[in-house]
Design a protein around this motif. Structure first.
Motif, PDB file in Angstrom:
ATOM      1  N   THR A 128       3.811  48.515  48.877  1.00 20.22           N
ATOM      2  CA  THR A 128       3.781  49.789  49.474  1.00 20.22           C
ATOM      3  C   THR A 128       2.241  50.269  49.089  1.00 20.22           C
ATOM      4  O   THR A 128       1.953  50.159  48.094  1.00 20.22           O
ATOM      5  N   TRP A 129       1.691  50.660  49.883  1.00 17.96           N
ATOM      6  CA  TRP A 129       0.134  51.197  49.788  1.00 17.96           C
ATOM      7  C   TRP A 129       0.238  52.472  49.108  1.00 17.96           C
ATOM      8  O   TRP A 129       1.259  53.185  49.732  1.00 17.96           O
ATOM      9  N   HIS A 130      -0.530  52.764  47.958  1.00 21.52           N
ATOM     10  CA  HIS A 130      -0.453  54.085  47.456  1.00 21.52           C
ATOM     11  C   HIS A 130      -1.749  54.258  46.816  1.00 21.52           C
ATOM     12  O   HIS A 130      -2.506  53.313  46.443  1.00 21.52           O
ATOM     13  N   HIS A 131      -2.142  55.287  46.540  1.00 20.20           N
ATOM     14  CA  HIS A 131      -3.401  55.712  45.841  1.00 20.20           C
ATOM     15  C   HIS A 131      -3.302  55.865  44.315  1.00 20.20           C
ATOM     16  O   HIS A 131      -2.070  56.245  43.962  1.00 20.20           O
ATOM     17  N   PRO A 132      -4.237  55.333  43.748  1.00 22.41           N
ATOM     18  CA  PRO A 132      -3.811  55.406  41.960  1.00 22.41           C
ATOM     19  C   PRO A 132      -3.513  56.864  41.819  1.00 22.41           C
ATOM     20  O   PRO A 132      -3.644  57.860  42.370  1.00 22.41           O
ATOM     21  N   LEU A 133      -3.009  56.889  40.304  1.00 24.80           N
ATOM     22  CA  LEU A 133      -2.445  58.242  39.898  1.00 24.80           C
ATOM     23  C   LEU A 133      -3.179  59.347  39.946  1.00 24.80           C
ATOM     24  O   LEU A 133      -4.506  59.370  40.128  1.00 24.80           O
ATOM     25  N   LEU A 134      -2.425  60.426  40.569  1.00 26.30           N
ATOM     26  CA  LEU A 134      -3.404  61.757  41.210  1.00 26.30           C
ATOM     27  C   LEU A 134      -2.655  62.882  40.393  1.00 26.30           C
ATOM     28  O   LEU A 134      -1.780  63.652  40.712  1.00 26.30           O
ATOM     29  N   ALA A 135      -2.994  63.008  39.001  1.00 27.84           N
ATOM     30  CA  ALA A 135      -2.541  64.039  37.980  1.00 27.84           C
ATOM     31  C   ALA A 135      -3.138  65.275  38.550  1.00 27.84           C
ATOM     32  O   ALA A 135      -4.394  65.021  39.020  1.00 27.84           O
ATOM     33  N   LEU A 136      -2.542  66.313  38.229  1.00 27.10           N
ATOM     34  CA  LEU A 136      -3.177  67.684  38.690  1.00 27.10           C
ATOM     35  C   LEU A 136      -3.162  68.594  37.354  1.00 27.10           C
ATOM     36  O   LEU A 136      -2.590  68.527  36.589  1.00 27.10           O
ATOM     37  N   ASP A 137      -4.151  69.427  37.469  1.00 25.65           N
ATOM     38  CA  ASP A 137      -4.035  70.528  36.292  1.00 25.65           C
ATOM     39  C   ASP A 137      -4.686  70.397  35.118  1.00 25.65           C
ATOM     40  O   ASP A 137      -5.489  70.867  34.386  1.00 25.65           O
ATOM     41  N   ALA A 138      -4.222  69.067  34.301  1.00 29.26           N
ATOM     42  CA  ALA A 138      -4.787  68.793  32.939  1.00 29.26           C
ATOM     43  C   ALA A 138      -4.216  67.125  32.703  1.00 29.26           C
ATOM     44  O   ALA A 138      -3.515  66.641  33.719  1.00 29.26           O
TER      45      ALA A 138
END
Length: 169
Positions: A128-138
């Protein structure tokens, strides 16, 4: 001439919507669960098909992701052709999941973007194609279950045109 970015709609992460890409890992009434340990523990059972691939072994890691700001430009995607990869948040914060179906390299038009809640993990199915980790806020920590073994297990592609995740709201 540079093409305008494709604007991604951020969708809630649900078991049904994510099914083409893998499994959602969450303790909810939507998954099989039962009481164990003399009535003291609820077991949410068999949430994902973890695949270490041929000649691979399953490993456990913690990834610490720096927060991303919105709007965010999605200019690349990756996949792991030999094995699945599971992420579960440890920091109690929502995060974004950008995916495309396995197979041919994705285009901006084939991407989907999900907002995962702070108690929801994902298991990307093999390929499955995915973007690397996309944490938000902190800064956020994630428990990661993936493959160790011989040979490369990460393909990357550059998107042209790119996709844009708009600011919340």
């Amino acid at each position: 001439m540079i093409e305008a970015p494709c604007r991604l709609q951020v969708e809630p992460l649900t078991i049904e919507a994510f099914r083409p890409f893998g499994e959602v890992l969450e303790a909810s009434d939507a998954v099989r669960h039962f009481t164990i340990n003399g009535g003291n523990t609820e077991r949410y059972h068999d949430l994902a098909r973890l695949e270490p691939g041929a000649d691979g072994r399953l490993i456990v890691s913690i990834f610490r992701g720096l927060p991303r700001s919105l709007p965010f430009t999605v200019s690349m995607m990756e996949r792991h052709p030999k094995a699945s990869q599971a992420f579960f948040p440890l920091s109690g914060r929502p995060y974004l999941v950008v995916v495309a179906p396995p197979g041919e390299p994705p285009t901006a038009a084939t991407l989907r973007c999900f907002l995962a809640g702070p108690q929801q993990g994902v298991n990307y199915a093999t390929g499955t194609w995915h973007h690397p980790l996309l944490a938000l806020d902190a800064v956020s920590d994630f428990l990661v279950l993936d493959r160790a073994g011989e040979g490369p297990n990460c393909d990357e592609v550059t998107l042209d045109p790119v996709a844009l995740i708009p600011p919340a709201g």
